[in-house]
Design a protein around this motif. Sequence first.
Motif, short mmCIF file in Angstrom:
data_model
loop_
_atom_site.label_atom_id
_atom_site.label_comp_id
_atom_site.label_asym_id
_atom_site.label_seq_id
_atom_site.Cartn_x
_atom_site.Cartn_y
_atom_site.Cartn_z
N GLU A 226 17.91 -49.73 -4.85
CA GLU A 226 18.00 -48.39 -5.42
C GLU A 226 17.30 -48.43 -6.77
O GLU A 226 17.63 -49.25 -7.63
N THR A 228 15.94 -46.09 -10.04
CA THR A 228 16.03 -44.81 -10.75
C THR A 228 15.00 -44.78 -11.87
O THR A 228 14.71 -45.81 -12.50
N ASP A 232 12.55 -38.22 -14.25
CA ASP A 232 12.49 -38.24 -12.80
C ASP A 232 11.10 -37.84 -12.32
O ASP A 232 10.37 -37.14 -13.03
#
Length: 346
Positions: A226, A228, A232
């Motif tokens: 995952e 991040t 974004d």
Amino acid sequence: MKQTKQSNWIKWRWPILIILLLGLYFTPLPYYYSQPGDALVLDDVISVDGASEEAGGSFMLTTIRMGKANPIFYAWAQFSPYRILHPESQLRFEDETDEEYQHRQLMMMTDSQEVAKIVAYEQANKEVSYEYFGVLVTVLIEGMPAIEVLEQGDRIQQVNGESIRTADELIDRLTGYEKGDNVTLTIEREGELMEVTVGFSHFPEEMNAPSDRVGIGIQAPVTDREVTFNPDVHIDTSQIGGPSAGLMFSLEIYDQLTDGNLTKGYLVAGTGTIREDGTVGRIGGAAQKVVAADRAGADYFLAPFEDGADDSNYNEAVLAAEDIGTDMEIIPINRFEEAIEFLESL
């Protein structure tokens, strides 16, 4: 009577011709057909939160169009070096369905996008956070050792007791072995850890691997993690598959993360996979992508240089550019940093 027969032929010739053409169109052959595709402007499909729009210039993703061949496409391919027939065995695994093939291509595109984001964010000194779960086994090659001890969905955690986190690390750890060697893999299967021993063998002939190359028999492993990003980033490439847009994704994302306009107002097309260390890798269809970029009016085309290999994508692209007589300049690229340096020099 003769006139009646002639009248009947005139009456039925078009329906007969249409039926024949439909029959040819829907007759599958054991080939795939490809031709130059499109050059897609990347700032239309990639957006970084908070990025400001810069006027002029664009990065472009180049594609090829591919589908199952029929007798019509087979004949049509004979009239241009940029319409190519590929034996089905070169692209598809044995007994792989159309849905499985498309899923595999989309999985590679998804992985390529993630790696491209990582390269761009780290180069721009932006925030990236990771949580690793192992390297996911997605495809096992028939007739090679891994299929005897591994299963799709296994997560590889260690090689000979040394932890691995990414698919690139796994590939590097499995390099340098010979036929008959063995390695011990620590894997997670259905929540339980176990160790398996797996050997090395040559790849099946239909995979067209170098004759001296060996492996355990897994293909397209995926880093299961995952990641991040801050800020974004969003990518929408619809049904485009494969990993070949990695370099261009990285450049567009980096351009949106940093000040200024990296394209300097030019249309910059290109191709090439990207690894997390910034290495730009070989792709298929470089010549066809040069044609697509030229049709879109690109000023520059970035191509994998492969450390100067005689059969590099760069050399293939140069030959294609000369053949079609384009003014577009072909630029050799080994690493992401080289692409940045070239663009900053414009």
